[in-house]
Design a protein around this motif. Structure first.
Motif, PDB file in Angstrom:
ATOM      1  N   THR A 123      32.589  47.949 -21.130  1.00  0.00           N
ATOM      2  CA  THR A 123      31.959  47.105 -22.146  1.00  0.00           C
ATOM      3  C   THR A 123      31.214  45.922 -21.526  1.00  0.00           C
ATOM      4  O   THR A 123      30.261  45.427 -22.132  1.00  0.00           O
ATOM      5  N   TYR A 166      37.389  48.295 -30.596  1.00  0.00           N
ATOM      6  CA  TYR A 166      37.796  47.309 -29.589  1.00  0.00           C
ATOM      7  C   TYR A 166      39.263  46.943 -29.753  1.00  0.00           C
ATOM      8  O   TYR A 166      39.985  46.801 -28.771  1.00  0.00           O
ATOM      9  N   ARG A 190      27.620  44.743 -22.910  1.00  0.00           N
ATOM     10  CA  ARG A 190      27.559  43.490 -23.652  1.00  0.00           C
ATOM     11  C   ARG A 190      26.612  42.499 -22.975  1.00  0.00           C
ATOM     12  O   ARG A 190      25.957  41.701 -23.649  1.00  0.00           O
TER      13      ARG A 190
END
Length: 120
Positions: A73, A58, A77
């Motif tokens: 992402t 990241y 997530r």
């Protein structure tokens, strides 16, 4: 100056890295916090290593301003948020962490896109 989306990804990466290190150094704390049996120690250590690696990835993506990575992402997530939330109990803490990070990155991407279109 990093974009707002990159800043959210830097923050998520740094906290992931930090939590991974803490969990690797004190896996018994992780086990007790999440009400896991001692037999889950190998999985907890593997999870800690994955968190460290994720923190590195990241941070690298944020440094590169990799917007495709940022975008991809967000749904992952959010899925992680849902799965952790459904586990209940202590799992809701990482669910909130994941959810706040996903929503923050998503909002920062939209905000950054709006800023770019206004500057054209």
């Amino acid at each position: 100056m990093p974009s707002p989306a990159a800043l959210t990804v830097y923050a998520f990466g740094a906290t992931s890295f930090l939590f991974g290190i803490i969990n690797l150094l004190s896996p018994s704390t992780t086990l007790s916090t999440l009400n896991l049996p001692a037999a889950a120690l190998p999985a907890a250590n593997g999870n800690a290593l994955a968190a460290i690696a994720m923190g590195i990835y990241y941070t690298l993506a944020a440094w590169q301003e990799n917007r495709a990575f940022f975008t991809l992402t967000v749904p992952m997530r959010l899925l992680t948020t849902a799965v952790f939330w459904w586990q209940g109990g202590a799992w809701r803490v990482p669910a909130v962490w994941e959810g706040i990070g996903a929503v923050s990155t998503g909002c920062a991407l939209v905000w950054g896109r709006n800023l770019s279109s206004k500057n054209l």
